[in-house]
Design a protein around this motif. Sequence first.
Motif, PDB file in Angstrom:
ATOM      1  N   PRO A  67       0.693  -1.096  -0.035  1.00 40.94           N
ATOM      2  CA  PRO A  67       0.052  -0.213  -0.017  1.00 40.94           C
ATOM      3  C   PRO A  67       0.673   1.447  -0.147  1.00 40.94           C
ATOM      4  O   PRO A  67       0.241   2.392  -0.114  1.00 40.94           O
ATOM      5  N   ILE A  68       2.164   1.288   0.317  1.00 45.47           N
ATOM      6  CA  ILE A  68       2.888   2.294   0.503  1.00 45.47           C
ATOM      7  C   ILE A  68       3.683   2.821  -0.895  1.00 45.47           C
ATOM      8  O   ILE A  68       4.613   2.234  -1.152  1.00 45.47           O
ATOM      9  N   GLU A 112       1.979  -1.441  10.082  1.00 47.01           N
ATOM     10  CA  GLU A 112       0.406  -1.934  10.327  1.00 47.01           C
ATOM     11  C   GLU A 112      -0.354  -1.748   9.094  1.00 47.01           C
ATOM     12  O   GLU A 112      -1.234  -2.669   9.004  1.00 47.01           O
ATOM     13  N   LEU A 113      -0.271  -0.734   8.281  1.00 45.08           N
ATOM     14  CA  LEU A 113      -0.894  -0.679   6.915  1.00 45.08           C
ATOM     15  C   LEU A 113      -0.704  -1.918   6.153  1.00 45.08           C
ATOM     16  O   LEU A 113      -1.514  -2.212   5.432  1.00 45.08           O
ATOM     17  N   GLY A 114       0.748  -2.130   6.043  1.00 51.99           N
ATOM     18  CA  GLY A 114       1.304  -3.161   5.127  1.00 51.99           C
ATOM     19  C   GLY A 114       0.285  -4.498   5.536  1.00 51.99           C
ATOM     20  O   GLY A 114      -0.206  -5.414   4.445  1.00 51.99           O
ATOM     21  N   LEU A 115       0.568  -4.700   6.634  1.00 48.46           N
ATOM     22  CA  LEU A 115       0.131  -5.987   7.163  1.00 48.46           C
ATOM     23  C   LEU A 115      -1.584  -5.935   7.146  1.00 48.46           C
ATOM     24  O   LEU A 115      -2.396  -7.245   6.912  1.00 48.46           O
ATOM     25  N   ALA A 116      -2.291  -4.910   7.095  1.00 51.42           N
ATOM     26  CA  ALA A 116      -3.791  -4.729   6.973  1.00 51.42           C
ATOM     27  C   ALA A 116      -4.086  -5.103   5.552  1.00 51.42           C
ATOM     28  O   ALA A 116      -4.984  -5.667   5.500  1.00 51.42           O
ATOM     29  N   ILE A 117      -3.211  -4.736   4.560  1.00 51.31           N
ATOM     30  CA  ILE A 117      -3.672  -5.045   3.233  1.00 51.31           C
ATOM     31  C   ILE A 117      -3.533  -6.351   3.130  1.00 51.31           C
ATOM     32  O   ILE A 117      -4.349  -7.063   2.292  1.00 51.31           O
ATOM     33  N   GLY A 137       9.382  -8.700   1.117  1.00 49.67           N
ATOM     34  CA  GLY A 137       8.204  -9.559   1.010  1.00 49.67           C
ATOM     35  C   GLY A 137       8.498 -10.938   1.567  1.00 49.67           C
ATOM     36  O   GLY A 137       7.860 -11.701   2.323  1.00 49.67           O
ATOM     37  N   GLY A 138       9.914 -11.380   1.645  1.00 53.29           N
ATOM     38  CA  GLY A 138      10.160 -12.475   2.422  1.00 53.29           C
ATOM     39  C   GLY A 138      10.396 -12.204   3.904  1.00 53.29           C
ATOM     40  O   GLY A 138       9.859 -13.141   4.713  1.00 53.29           O
ATOM     41  N   ALA A 139      10.813 -11.091   4.306  1.00 51.63           N
ATOM     42  CA  ALA A 139      10.555 -10.850   5.746  1.00 51.63           C
ATOM     43  C   ALA A 139       9.029 -10.797   6.242  1.00 51.63           C
ATOM     44  O   ALA A 139       8.735 -11.295   7.150  1.00 51.63           O
ATOM     45  N   LEU A 140       8.260 -10.169   5.355  1.00 46.53           N
ATOM     46  CA  LEU A 140       6.753 -10.213   5.497  1.00 46.53           C
ATOM     47  C   LEU A 140       6.408 -11.699   5.569  1.00 46.53           C
ATOM     48  O   LEU A 140       5.275 -11.929   6.506  1.00 46.53           O
ATOM     49  N   ALA A 141       6.581 -12.412   4.870  1.00 45.71           N
ATOM     50  CA  ALA A 141       6.203 -13.962   4.897  1.00 45.71           C
ATOM     51  C   ALA A 141       6.338 -14.445   6.308  1.00 45.71           C
ATOM     52  O   ALA A 141       5.556 -15.138   6.824  1.00 45.71           O
ATOM     53  N   GLY A 142       7.617 -14.332   6.710  1.00 45.23           N
ATOM     54  CA  GLY A 142       7.775 -14.750   8.104  1.00 45.23           C
ATOM     55  C   GLY A 142       6.850 -14.287   9.151  1.00 45.23           C
ATOM     56  O   GLY A 142       6.252 -14.936  10.059  1.00 45.23           O
ATOM     57  N   MET A 143       6.651 -12.827   9.037  1.00 46.78           N
ATOM     58  CA  MET A 143       5.758 -12.364  10.177  1.00 46.78           C
ATOM     59  C   MET A 143       4.238 -12.868   9.745  1.00 46.78           C
ATOM     60  O   MET A 143       3.532 -12.988  10.821  1.00 46.78           O
ATOM     61  N   LEU A 144       3.892 -13.173   8.613  1.00 48.24           N
ATOM     62  CA  LEU A 144       2.536 -13.352   8.291  1.00 48.24           C
ATOM     63  C   LEU A 144       2.421 -14.824   8.947  1.00 48.24           C
ATOM     64  O   LEU A 144       1.378 -15.183   9.486  1.00 48.24           O
ATOM     65  N   ALA A 145       3.172 -15.715   8.861  1.00 44.48           N
ATOM     66  CA  ALA A 145       3.307 -17.031   9.270  1.00 44.48           C
ATOM     67  C   ALA A 145       3.081 -16.869  10.647  1.00 44.48           C
ATOM     68  O   ALA A 145       2.364 -17.583  11.140  1.00 44.48           O
ATOM     69  N   LEU A 168      -2.210  -7.108  15.759  1.00 41.76           N
ATOM     70  CA  LEU A 168      -2.822  -6.071  15.069  1.00 41.76           C
ATOM     71  C   LEU A 168      -4.456  -6.426  14.937  1.00 41.76           C
ATOM     72  O   LEU A 168      -4.749  -7.580  14.808  1.00 41.76           O
ATOM     73  N   ASP A 169      -5.130  -5.471  14.899  1.00 38.65           N
ATOM     74  CA  ASP A 169      -6.464  -5.516  14.775  1.00 38.65           C
ATOM     75  C   ASP A 169      -6.903  -5.823  13.645  1.00 38.65           C
ATOM     76  O   ASP A 169      -7.918  -6.862  13.561  1.00 38.65           O
ATOM     77  N   SER A 170      -6.167  -5.743  12.311  1.00 39.00           N
ATOM     78  CA  SER A 170      -6.473  -6.153  11.038  1.00 39.00           C
ATOM     79  C   SER A 170      -6.454  -7.678  11.069  1.00 39.00           C
ATOM     80  O   SER A 170      -7.035  -8.377  10.285  1.00 39.00           O
ATOM     81  N   PHE A 171      -5.702  -8.561  11.986  1.00 34.40           N
ATOM     82  CA  PHE A 171      -5.634  -9.997  11.825  1.00 34.40           C
ATOM     83  C   PHE A 171      -6.863 -10.704  12.829  1.00 34.40           C
ATOM     84  O   PHE A 171      -6.620 -11.625  13.248  1.00 34.40           O
ATOM     85  N   THR A 172      -7.683  -9.861  13.701  1.00 36.42           N
ATOM     86  CA  THR A 172      -8.683 -10.378  14.420  1.00 36.42           C
ATOM     87  C   THR A 172     -10.221 -10.260  14.150  1.00 36.42           C
ATOM     88  O   THR A 172     -10.411  -8.968  13.293  1.00 36.42           O
ATOM     89  N   GLN A 173     -10.835 -11.227  14.019  1.00 29.35           N
ATOM     90  CA  GLN A 173     -12.126 -10.840  13.773  1.00 29.35           C
ATOM     91  C   GLN A 173     -13.246 -11.767  14.799  1.00 29.35           C
ATOM     92  O   GLN A 173     -12.566 -12.646  15.730  1.00 29.35           O
TER      93      GLN A 173
END
Length: 301
Positions: A67-68, A112-117, A137-145, A168-173
Amino acid sequence: MATTAPDQPPRKLKILMLHGYTQSGPLFHLKTKALEKNLHKAFSASPSPGHLPSHPGGCELHYPTAPIRLSATDIPGYDVDGASSADSGEIDSFGWWRRKGDAEPYTYAGIELGLAIVAEVLQKDGPFDGVIGFSQGGALAGMLASLLEPTRRQAFEAAQSAGGIRYLDSFTQDSGFIEEAVHPPLSFAVSYSGFAASTNPLYAAFYEPKIETPMLHFLGSVDTVVEEKRSLRLVEACKNGQGVEGGSSRVVYHPGGHFLPSSQKAYVAALVGFIREVMGKADSGNAEVKEEGVEDMDVPF
């Protein structure tokens, strides 16, 4: 023999593809066409005679864009890796965050915005089996997992007292009874030239406790953009990384720099073998193309 119910579409292997800093989803797609072709072949809905498809629907890759939007000042030597000329106004380059600071511990503005997307893509296009990321994106892959693992929210809550960011609120439902993650845990993650986040205590909960999700790491032996020690910090943050528990079987070095080896047989075979291994475990429980080099960049991620 397993069958698919008439009212259900055939099972697909779905992979989320996360681009690197200065790229975009379409650009990353273009640069990984050879890899996509090899994955479609390996996980074909119509396999060779005598072999049943593990995923009758074939393979499906999704390429979101971060998003940035980056400006020329965000990109040293800014015309590298697909960025367009400054004379054209806005440049078609994006990041999942901007690194702030002159030395460790860095902070990541906009993370937070990147992870929200990413969370939005998970909800809209998921569920996904795994994630593949290059560089940032490889760093983000580790964070996402990490974020999608069952006990990770508690780890973030515990780390807040030491200065960590909140889960992160974006990862909660809200499921109606309890709050839960927006997506089931991933079966696998793959990092090409990735790295662990800053040593800043803000991000410690991504890696403490160690990432349980099976993760494969590809490192370029002459990568001068991401230092090896940064990549190995991500390896060591995984339960079955390079230590005594898992040996080094989930670390693959290629004799190149900061790029994703899309078509070299040995590295494609390592990726396919890894995915087959982890998906096999999950199921039982239930022409050479290279990235354009950016070797002279002091990349701010």
